[in-house]
Design a protein around this motif. Sequence first.
Motif, mmCIF file in Angstrom:
data_model
loop_
_atom_site.group_PDB
_atom_site.id
_atom_site.type_symbol
_atom_site.label_atom_id
_atom_site.label_comp_id
_atom_site.label_asym_id
_atom_site.label_seq_id
_atom_site.Cartn_x
_atom_site.Cartn_y
_atom_site.Cartn_z
ATOM 1 N N ILE A 48 -0.702 -2.839 5.524
ATOM 2 C CA ILE A 48 -1.307 -1.520 5.703
ATOM 3 C C ILE A 48 -0.266 -0.581 6.304
ATOM 4 O O ILE A 48 0.320 -0.895 7.348
ATOM 5 N N ASP B 56 -2.493 -9.039 4.908
ATOM 6 C CA ASP B 56 -2.538 -7.772 4.173
ATOM 7 C C ASP B 56 -1.352 -6.929 4.623
ATOM 8 O O ASP B 56 -0.658 -7.257 5.604
ATOM 9 N N ASP C 231 -10.999 -0.130 -0.862
ATOM 10 C CA ASP C 231 -10.088 -0.654 -1.874
ATOM 11 C C ASP C 231 -9.846 -2.153 -1.742
ATOM 12 O O ASP C 231 -9.738 -2.866 -2.737
ATOM 13 N N ASN C 232 -9.731 -2.649 -0.514
ATOM 14 C CA ASN C 232 -9.494 -4.082 -0.296
ATOM 15 C C ASN C 232 -10.588 -4.675 0.585
ATOM 16 O O ASN C 232 -10.335 -5.548 1.410
ATOM 17 N N THR C 233 -11.799 -4.177 0.385
ATOM 18 C CA THR C 233 -12.915 -4.575 1.254
ATOM 19 C C THR C 233 -13.199 -6.068 1.222
ATOM 20 O O THR C 233 -13.684 -6.637 2.203
ATOM 21 N N ARG D 245 -9.608 3.933 3.983
ATOM 22 C CA ARG D 245 -10.166 3.627 2.661
ATOM 23 C C ARG D 245 -9.694 2.247 2.173
ATOM 24 O O ARG D 245 -10.455 1.490 1.553
ATOM 25 N N HIS D 246 -8.452 1.927 2.477
ATOM 26 C CA HIS D 246 -7.912 0.629 2.054
ATOM 27 C C HIS D 246 -8.759 -0.513 2.605
ATOM 28 O O HIS D 246 -9.075 -1.469 1.892
ATOM 29 N N VAL D 247 -9.147 -0.418 3.876
ATOM 30 C CA VAL D 247 -9.905 -1.490 4.518
ATOM 31 C C VAL D 247 -11.372 -1.480 4.108
ATOM 32 O O VAL D 247 -11.954 -2.528 3.818
ATOM 33 N N MET E 299 0.820 -1.209 0.000
ATOM 34 C CA MET E 299 0.000 0.000 0.000
ATOM 35 C C MET E 299 0.856 1.262 0.000
ATOM 36 O O MET E 299 0.458 2.325 -0.420
ATOM 37 N N THR E 300 2.076 1.161 0.542
ATOM 38 C CA THR E 300 3.002 2.285 0.541
ATOM 39 C C THR E 300 4.323 1.811 -0.027
ATOM 40 O O THR E 300 4.591 0.618 -0.154
ATOM 41 N N ASP F 50 -6.489 7.489 4.226
ATOM 42 C CA ASP F 50 -6.087 6.568 3.163
ATOM 43 C C ASP F 50 -5.983 5.135 3.681
ATOM 44 O O ASP F 50 -6.299 4.169 2.959
ATOM 45 N N LEU F 51 -5.573 4.975 4.940
ATOM 46 C CA LEU F 51 -5.522 3.641 5.532
ATOM 47 C C LEU F 51 -6.928 3.084 5.726
ATOM 48 O O LEU F 51 -7.186 1.895 5.491
#
Length: 447
Positions: free
Chosen positions: A339, A337, A67-69, A62-64, A1-2, A59-60
């Motif tokens: 993060i 994952d 984006d990677n729901t 949103r990832h959960v 992610m980063t 942004d973290l």
Amino acid sequence: MTATHAPAGTVPPGPDTAVDMARMRADPLAFVTGMHRTYGDITSHVSEGERVYMLHRPDLVRHVLKDNTANYTKAGTPDDAMLRQLLGNGLLTSDGADWARQRKQCAPAFRRTAVTTFDGIITEETEALLERWRPALADGTALSLEHHLSSLTLAILTRAVLGVDTGAVGDGFGRAVDTVNQSMVQYVPTPDPDPQGTALRRRQYVQARLFLQLIARTVIASRRSAGGGQPPEQAAASLLDALIGRLDDEELRDQVLTLVMAGHETTAKTLTWTLYLLDRHPAEAERIRAEVDAVLGDRTPTAADLPGLVHCRRAVEEAMRLYPPAWLISRRAKGPDTIGGYDIPAGALVCISQWVLHRHPGYWDRPDAYVPDRFADADLPSHLYLPFGGGERICIGQHLALVEATLVLAVLMRAVRLELEPGFPVEPEALVTLRPKHGMRMTVRPR
């Protein structure tokens, strides 16, 4: 992610020892705030033998949530444990294919075009509330505002969405909701420091749950007796009509109870906090009264007036920033994952606090101040402002909640002034929803 990655086995910063569960439970808002301020935007701590990861940056988050729901589930989370015992397998607690099916069944009733047709019910019930306030207006008696608003939003929800008039049941429903909210705490210390008190709370919870389930069954029976479940051409359409016949009795009860609980409780608390904040900020209250006078004059608002009630809407949005109805979201990682550069193992509990996000000093100017105009031209990062959650599981009733709260506020502010009882303590309490710990006693004054 980063672009960067922590060394293998490294965990996000946090306390060196396991968290004192009694202290966390006593003041969860202080705990989540302290974690962020002390350890940063991604943190971890050990709680009841497992490591919990907390995300405090949009942004973290949103990832959960988006984006990677697919890698994250509500199953097995504290949220699930608290709510499933009351709501069963309804829209708020279901997962996977069950959730997708239920969401599809309920979605038409909450579309923008459908919600705006509820404006007459919203204003009619609010005017009826003002009529019930006449004795208090005459003699200056302080009201338990949160219970009155809970009764109001329950009446609106059941009439608008379910096609049933609950009449005078609202006060009892509000008290039952208070009881289950007090009982369904997220963190239970071990060993229990007060087993006798816990047993009493459990009995009270069971009684309140039975009462709420009775209300759900009453709502269903009332709609059935009115012809619900018949084809649309034979009965007035409502969401309940669409569900009757498709679901068995248990599923129907779970869905109705979920819709009633989630659909009225959060809006009632939003209005409670909004009216409290406006009493504390009289200049903002006067701006709303001037707007209501200019837009409405002496007439009742309709959905067509919503574009002109901008200060009303901003007042509500800012109240939901400072006092988000849902203050914490939890998910379980289905698989591993990464993060923020940290490895998140399968099965890990990942938590997000709207309380922290909505007051993050890196994204909000004067984060603890009540400034409704910050929503005038707000261009917020995705998943920073989450009063209705985020991602695909964003609250299905968000449009109804905003329309309802804006119209109710306009009707009340046009008619009366609500003033906090002198010396009354106001303190947020993070239970299932974010509620005023001692209630909200306010006096109704003539406009």
